[in-house]
Design an enzyme around this catalytic site. Structure first.
Site, PDB file in Angstrom:
ATOM      1  N   ASN A  44     -18.412 -11.409   1.586  1.00  0.00           N
ATOM      2  CA  ASN A  44     -17.934 -11.397  -0.354  1.00  0.00           C
ATOM      3  C   ASN A  44     -17.961 -12.631  -0.986  1.00  0.00           C
ATOM      4  OD1 ASN A  44     -18.443  -8.998  -0.442  1.00  0.00           O
ATOM      5  ND2 ASN A  44     -16.166  -7.940   0.544  1.00  0.00           N
ATOM      6  N   HIS A 130     -14.653   2.065  -5.976  1.00  0.00           N
ATOM      7  CA  HIS A 130     -14.622   2.035  -4.406  1.00  0.00           C
ATOM      8  C   HIS A 130     -13.104   2.582  -3.400  1.00  0.00           C
ATOM      9  CE1 HIS A 130     -12.163  -0.830  -1.576  1.00  0.00           C
ATOM     10  NE2 HIS A 130     -13.155  -0.884  -1.393  1.00  0.00           N
ATOM     11  N   GLU A 174     -15.260   0.432 -12.357  1.00  0.00           N
ATOM     12  CA  GLU A 174     -15.462  -1.020 -11.349  1.00  0.00           C
ATOM     13  C   GLU A 174     -16.341  -1.894 -12.512  1.00  0.00           C
ATOM     14  OE1 GLU A 174     -16.913  -2.007  -8.139  1.00  0.00           O
ATOM     15  OE2 GLU A 174     -16.008   0.597  -6.884  1.00  0.00           O
ATOM     16  N   SER A 178     -19.203  -2.261  -6.440  1.00  0.00           N
ATOM     17  CA  SER A 178     -19.777  -2.697  -5.231  1.00  0.00           C
ATOM     18  C   SER A 178     -21.528  -2.287  -4.447  1.00  0.00           C
ATOM     19  CB  SER A 178     -18.829  -2.507  -4.718  1.00  0.00           C
ATOM     20  OG  SER A 178     -18.616  -1.631  -4.382  1.00  0.00           O
ATOM     21  N   ASP A 203     -11.660  -2.694 -12.132  1.00  0.00           N
ATOM     22  CA  ASP A 203     -11.654  -3.309 -11.005  1.00  0.00           C
ATOM     23  C   ASP A 203     -12.841  -4.663 -11.336  1.00  0.00           C
ATOM     24  OD1 ASP A 203     -11.911  -4.291  -8.533  1.00  0.00           O
ATOM     25  OD2 ASP A 203     -11.321  -2.597  -7.686  1.00  0.00           O
ATOM     26  N   HIS A 206     -15.124  -7.335  -8.084  1.00  0.00           N
ATOM     27  CA  HIS A 206     -17.183  -8.352  -7.530  1.00  0.00           C
ATOM     28  C   HIS A 206     -17.695  -9.753  -8.781  1.00  0.00           C
ATOM     29  CE1 HIS A 206     -18.027  -6.672  -3.347  1.00  0.00           C
ATOM     30  NE2 HIS A 206     -17.100  -5.393  -3.938  1.00  0.00           N
ATOM     31  N   LYS A 237     -12.761 -12.106  -2.553  1.00  0.00           N
ATOM     32  CA  LYS A 237     -14.275 -11.926  -3.103  1.00  0.00           C
ATOM     33  C   LYS A 237     -15.218 -13.330  -2.923  1.00  0.00           C
ATOM     34  CE  LYS A 237     -14.217  -7.125  -2.259  1.00  0.00           C
ATOM     35  NZ  LYS A 237     -13.877  -5.853  -2.230  1.00  0.00           N
TER      36      LYS A 237
HETATM   37  C1  LIG Z   1     -12.899  -5.258  -1.588  1.00  0.00           C
HETATM   38  C2  LIG Z   1     -12.989  -4.007  -2.944  1.00  0.00           C
HETATM   39  C3  LIG Z   1     -11.652  -4.013  -2.960  1.00  0.00           C
HETATM   40  C4  LIG Z   1     -10.225  -4.313  -2.372  1.00  0.00           C
HETATM   41  O1  LIG Z   1      -9.800  -5.981  -1.880  1.00  0.00           O
HETATM   42  P1  LIG Z   1      -9.348  -6.208  -1.301  1.00  0.00           P
HETATM   43  O2  LIG Z   1      -8.548  -7.382  -1.189  1.00  0.00           O
HETATM   44  O3  LIG Z   1     -10.445  -6.515   0.423  1.00  0.00           O
HETATM   45  O4  LIG Z   1      -7.905  -5.522  -0.264  1.00  0.00           O
HETATM   46  C5  LIG Z   1     -10.908  -3.143  -4.317  1.00  0.00           C
HETATM   47  N1  LIG Z   1     -12.098  -3.512  -5.373  1.00  0.00           N
HETATM   48  C6  LIG Z   1     -13.000  -3.119  -4.767  1.00  0.00           C
HETATM   49  C7  LIG Z   1     -14.107  -2.949  -6.086  1.00  0.00           C
HETATM   50  C8  LIG Z   1     -13.197  -3.539  -3.772  1.00  0.00           C
HETATM   51  O5  LIG Z   1     -14.766  -3.810  -3.977  1.00  0.00           O
END
Ligand SMILES: *Cc1c(COP(=O)(O)O)cnc(C)c1O
Length: 380
Positions: A44, A130, A174, A178, A203, A206, A237
């Site tokens: 990522n 997620h 999101e 993802s 969220d 990404h 990421k």
């Molecule tokens: C990767 C991810 C997370 C978690 O984040 P980390 O910092 O890796 O714990 C939360 N939400 C989404 C949509 C993700 O892709």
């Protein structure tokens, strides 16, 4: 326990047995495993920032000046001024009143959702959200409904039927999904959350660093920061660091500091990480060419794969190719590995049965010549 053996054997039978592969190194968009070099389509690190000299330097500077660990939670003696600087920067970056740093995206989602909602409340969650969002919902004890992915009609049906039975209502999506690499219809979601007196949480794991004029995310791109109460995202990421954040009102920030258990009961992140996060936000502003090239290349790859007949979805730097069944997907992934491309086969329970896919996570370092070679390999 008998259960352990039984469940592990089941995993083997389903071809879902997970193992950890030792990686020698990761550099310039490549992976090194057993002295072999692979193009890494699984990371990522979209903008390649995790190896940026300015970010590495920030970490080294901080580790020299401060300790290696804060060895204390934020509420005890872990709250270095560095955190305050970073939280101010997040608030500015996301155009919200306040910011709060979390130790990871997982901890942020679990803590935010479980502290905001409880048994009298209701949560409406996109089916593709997620695992950390789902775990937060379960921990909250709230009643929850999952609506079909990006399906506003389904969401409104549920809101119409269920919203009035509960005190507070939270809608969670999101902004870039993802596993499908597509966008949430934020404008319409804002309209629905207003109509049904709900809070909207997004969220941007990404999206941060990639979308929007200043690279802050899809919320910025759609100019909706004042309409969305809770904007979370990660530093792990595109920002190439570690940890996560929420951007919200001052009041909600204070609420989390008082009630969010994953924030309260965990050691504050190390100074080296916080200092590198500070620099990474600056780099997003200063080096827009990275996200520009990344999205151009994603568009290029998507088009080429479609041209040779693949079922490609999404509209971001995440380029999923739907294959269908597990065996076929795994075989494709293995064949690509033999040709030097590291591409994860995504299978249930991460995605729905029958929608197994190869998920290409593009990286700033994957230039067109590499993508051409990949398409050639897939064409054969
Ligand atoms: C990767 C991810 C997370 C978690 O984040 P980390 O910092 O890796 O714990 C939360 N939400 C989404 C949509 C993700 O892709």
């Amino acid at each position: 326990m008998e259960k352990i053996e039984r469940l592990l054997e089941e995993q083997i039978k389903l071809a879902r047995y997970r193992t950890l592969i030792p990686i020698q190194n990761q550099r310039n968009g490549f992976l090194y495993i057993d002295n072999k070099k692979y193009v890494d389509f699984s990371s990522n690190d979209y903008l390649g920032l995790s190896q940026h000299p300015a970010i590495k330097k920030a970490a080294i500077t901080a580790i020299k000046k401060f300790k290696n660990s804060t060895c204390s939670s934020r509420l005890l003696s872990g709250n270095l001024k560095l955190f305050c600087a970073l939280e101010e920067k997040i608030a500015n970056f996301k155009k919200k009143e306040a910011g709060l740093v979390f130790n990871s995206g997982y901890q942020a989602n679990v803590g935010i959702i479980s502290s905001l909602c409880s048994r009298d409340d209701v949560i409406f969650s996109d089916k593709l959200n997620h695992a950390s969002i789902i775990d937060g919902i379960i921990l909250s004890g709230a009643k929850f409904f999952r609506f079909r992915h990006n399906d506003l009609t389904h969401l409104e049906d549920l809101l119409k039927k269920e919203r009035h039975k509960f005190k507070n209502s939270l809608i969670i999506v999101e902004t870039i999904f993802s596993m499908d690499g597509d966008k949430a219809p934020l404008k319409q979601l804002v309209r629905l959350k207003e109509k049904y007196n709900s809070i909207l949480m997004v969220d941007e794991a990404h999206a941060t660093g990639i979308f929007g004029k200043n690279g802050t995310g899809v919320v910025e791109e759609e100019d909706l920061s004042s309409k969305i109460e809770i904007i979370m995202g990660t530093f792990s990421k595109a920002l190439g660091c570690f940890g996560a954040y929420v951007a919200c009102s001052k009041k909600i920030r204070e609420y989390f500091i008082n009630f969010c258990r994953s924030f309260i009961y965990s050691t504050a992140l190390p100074p080296a990480i916080i200092n590198s996060c500070l620099v990474s936000i600056e780099l997003i502003k200063k080096e827009p060419h990275r996200r520009k090239i990344l999205l151009e290349n994603a568009f290029y790859l998507r088009k080429k794969l479609k041209d040779i007949g693949f079922n490609v979805i999404g509209c971001s730097q995440i380029v999923p190719v739907i294959v269908g069944e597990e065996k076929e997907t795994i075989n494709l992934s293995i064949k690509l590995k033999e040709k030097g491309f590291w591409v994860p086969a995504i299978r249930p329970p991460t995605v729905l049965k029958g929608s197994c896919r190869l998920r290409f996570s593009l990286n700033y370092y994957h230039k067109k010549d590499i993508l051409d070679k990949l398409v050639d390999a897939l064409a054969h």
